[in-house]
Write an enzyme that holds these catalytic residues in place. Structure first.
Site, PDB file in Angstrom:
ATOM      1  CG  ASP A   1       3.541   2.757  -6.699  1.00 31.24           C
ATOM      2  OD1 ASP A   1       4.380   3.847  -6.640  1.00 31.24           O
ATOM      3  OD2 ASP A   1       3.655   1.998  -5.788  1.00 31.24           O
ATOM      4  CD  GLU A   9      -1.163   1.650  -1.217  1.00 36.05           C
ATOM      5  OE1 GLU A   9      -1.184   0.549  -0.429  1.00 36.05           O
ATOM      6  OE2 GLU A   9      -0.246   2.557  -1.181  1.00 36.05           O
TER       7      GLU A   9
HETATM    8 ZN   LIG Z   1       1.273   1.859   0.186  1.00 38.29          ZN
HETATM    9 ZN   LIG Z   2       3.224   2.500  -2.022  1.00 40.09          ZN
END
Ligand SMILES: [Zn+2]
Ligand SMILES: [Zn+2]
Length: 438
Positions: free
Chosen positions: A111, A172
Site C-alpha cells: 500500500d 487508509e
Molecule cells: Zn495506517
Molecule cells: Zn498501514
C-alpha cells in the site's frame, strides 16, 4: 493499516512488545544458491533502497492523491524491464514480472498512501508536504515491493511462473483494494496466491503472523428502544447484560496492556489470553429523548464467530426480556457512509508453509508465530484481495530497542529501523521463489 483509534479509547501499549521477544539472530548457512543470490542482490541495492524510502518519506501523499508516488513506482518498475499497468482503481500500479519458464502466479501487494498529520517528524528526512506524513510505514512497504521486484528481476532466468507487484492506493480510507478489484485488477492479472506485509513494533529482523485473522474483529453495536417510563432501569439492564456476557471481568489481566506481548500471557504464547474473547472496548454512548433511548458500545472479539455469537446472544436476551416490547432495533456499524471493515484472513496452509520456508532459510528466530489478536481496532483492506485469492498478511518487525525505535503505526513517534527493508526484501523474495516452485 486502517485505524479508528482516534475515535475510541485505545491506550498505548506496544512498547511492551519489545520486552520478552528474542533479538534477531544469524542467518542459517545451509541454503541453496538462489537464496544466496537473493541476499547478495539485496545487499547490493540496499543503500539505494534506503534513499528511495527516504524520498517517499519526504514527499508523502494522502489517500487518493498518490499521483507522484505512483509515477515514481511506475518509473522504477519500467527501469527493471517489467510490464507496467497504471491508474487501476485510482493511482494503483501493477508490475508484471514473467519468469523464463511457465509456472505459478504469485502477487505481492504494497500500500502506498500516507496520513494527514501536523505533528513533526522524528527523522531527519522529514516530510516536505505540510500536514502529511508516512506514519503507517507505507513508504517502507513501497520500497520493499520495489526491492523484491528488483531482486527477482535480476533472477528472471531462474524463475518459473509470474510475479505480480500490486501497489495499492487509498488503504487508509479502507477503499483502495476494492477500487482496484472493481476496476478490473483480476482481469489484468490472475494470481494463485497473494501476499503482503505491514510494519509492526516487533523487533527488526523478525516477521510475525498467524493463520486466519490477524486483527480483532470489531463492530460498533447500537441498540435502540422506545422510551419506557423508567429509562434508567432500561439503560442499567442493557449495560448489565452486555457487560456480563463479555469474556473478561473488570479486573482481569486481559485489560492490562502490559500483558499483550508478555511471554506468558501475550499473543506470542500458544496459551495466550488473547485468543478467545469478546470485550467491550468503549464506554456506553447514550442518547435519550422522550420517545427514544439509544445505547452504543464498541465490541471487540478474537474472531468473527465469537463476535457474531455475542451479538446474537445480546439481541436474543433483549428480545426475550421485559423490554422486548420497547426494542426497536439492534444495529452493528460504525457510522453512516463508512465502509464495513474487513479483517485480513490468512489461509492456514499458506501461512504454515511460508513461515516454515522463511524459517528454514533465515533461521527460526526470524519468525514469530502468533496465537491471538490484541483487542485493538486496526484493520487492513488487504482483506479484500483475500476474498478473491488465498494469501497471507505478515507483520514485519521495525523496532529496535537499542536505538529507541518503536515502529507502532499511527503514533506520533512512529519510526522504522531501516534494516527492516533488508529483512523484508530478503525474506519475501525467498518466500516467493519457493512458492513459484510449488
Ligand atoms: Zn495506517
Ligand atoms: Zn498501514
Amino acid at each position: 493499516m486502517t485505524s479508528i483509534i482516534n475515535k475510541f479509547r485505545t491506550a498505548f501499549i506496544f512498547q511492551f512488545l519489545l520486552y520478552g521477544l528474542c533479538a534477531f539472530g544469524q542467518v542459517s548457512t545451509a541454503q541453496s544458491s538462489i537464496h544466496q543470490s537473493i541476499q547478495s542482490k539485496t545487499d547490493e541495492i540496499f543503500d539505494s533502497l534506503v534513499e528511495i524510502r527516504r524520498d517517499f518519506h519526504k514527499y508523502p501523499e494522502v489517500s487518493e492523491k498518490e499521483e507522484k508516488t505512483s509515477q515514481k513506482i511506475e518509473d522504477y518498475l519500467l527501469s527493471l524491464g517489467l510490464e507496467v499497468k497504471t491508474n487501476i482503481g485510482g493511482y494503483g500500479v501493477v508490475g508484471i514480472l514473467k519468469g523464463e519458464k511457465e509456472g505459478k502466479r504469485v502477487a505481492w501487494r504494497a500500500d502506498i498512501d500516507a496520513i494527514s498529520s501536523d505533528l513533526p517528524d522524528v527523522v531527519h528526512f522529514e516530510s516536505q508536504n505540510e500536514g502529511v506524513r508516512h506514519i503507517c510505514g507505507h513508504d517502507v512497504h513501497i520500497t520493499i515491493g520495489l526491492g523484491i521486484a528488483n531482486v527477482l528481476a535480476s533472477l528472471k532466468e531462474n524463475l518459473q511462473g509470474s510475479v505480480y507487484f500490486v501497489f495499492q492506493p487509498a488503504e487508509e480510507m479502507n477503499k483502495g483494494a476494492k477500487g482496484m478489484v472493481d476496476d478490473g485488477l483480476f482481469k489484468l492479472i490472475n494470481p494463485d496466491e497473494i501476499y503482503g506485509l505491514h510494519m509492526s513494533p516487533y523487533p527488526v529482523g523478525t516477521i510475525a503472523t498467524k493463520s486466519e485473522n490477524v486483527y480483532a474483529h470489531f463492530t460498533f453495536m447500537e441498540i435502540e428502544f422506545k422510551a419506557p417510563k423508567d429509562q434508567e432501569s432500561l439503560i442499567n439492564y442493557t449495560k448489565q447484560i452486555m457487560r456480563s456476557a463479555q469474556t473478561y471481568g473488570p479486573n482481569a489481566k486481559f485489560w492490562n496492556n502490559e500483558n499483550l506481548f508478555s511471554t506468558e500471557l501475550g499473543v506470542t504464547n500458544p496459551n495466550t489470553i488473547y485468543k478467545d474473547y469478546v470485550a467491550l472496548m468503549s464506554d456506553f454512548s447514550i442518547e435519550k429523548s422522550n420517545e427514544r433511548v439509544k445505547l452504543g458500545v464498541l465490541v471487540d472479539a478474537s474472531n468473527e464467530e465469537k463476535l457474531n455469537e455475542y451479538l446474537a446472544l445480546i439481541k436474543n436476551e433483549i428480545e426475550t426480556s421485559r423490554y422486548s416490547e420497547e426494542l426497536i432495533s439492534v444495529k452493528f456499524n460504525f457510522e453512516e457512509g463508512m465502509p464495513v471493515m474487513e479483517t485480513p484472513m490468512n489461509d492456514r496452509e499458506l501461512t504454515d508453509e511460508t513461515l516454515k520456508s522463511i524459517s528454514n532459510i533465515y533461521g527460526k528466530q526470524s519468525v514469530i508465530p502468533l496465537y491471538g489478536v490484541p483487542p485493538l481496532q486496526f484493520s487492513d483492506d488487504f482483506a479484500h484481495f483475500q476474498k478473491f485469492v488465498p494469501g497471507v498478511y505478515y507483520f514485519l518487525g521495525g523496532s529496535n530497542s537499542e536505538k529507541g525505535i518503536v515502529a507502532m503505526p499511527h503514533t506520533p513517534n512512529f519510526a522504522v529501523d531501516e534494516d527492516a527493508i533488508k529483512t523484508g526484501v530478503n525474506y519475501f523474495s525467498s518466500m516467493i521463489v519457493e512458492r513459484l516452485k510449488k
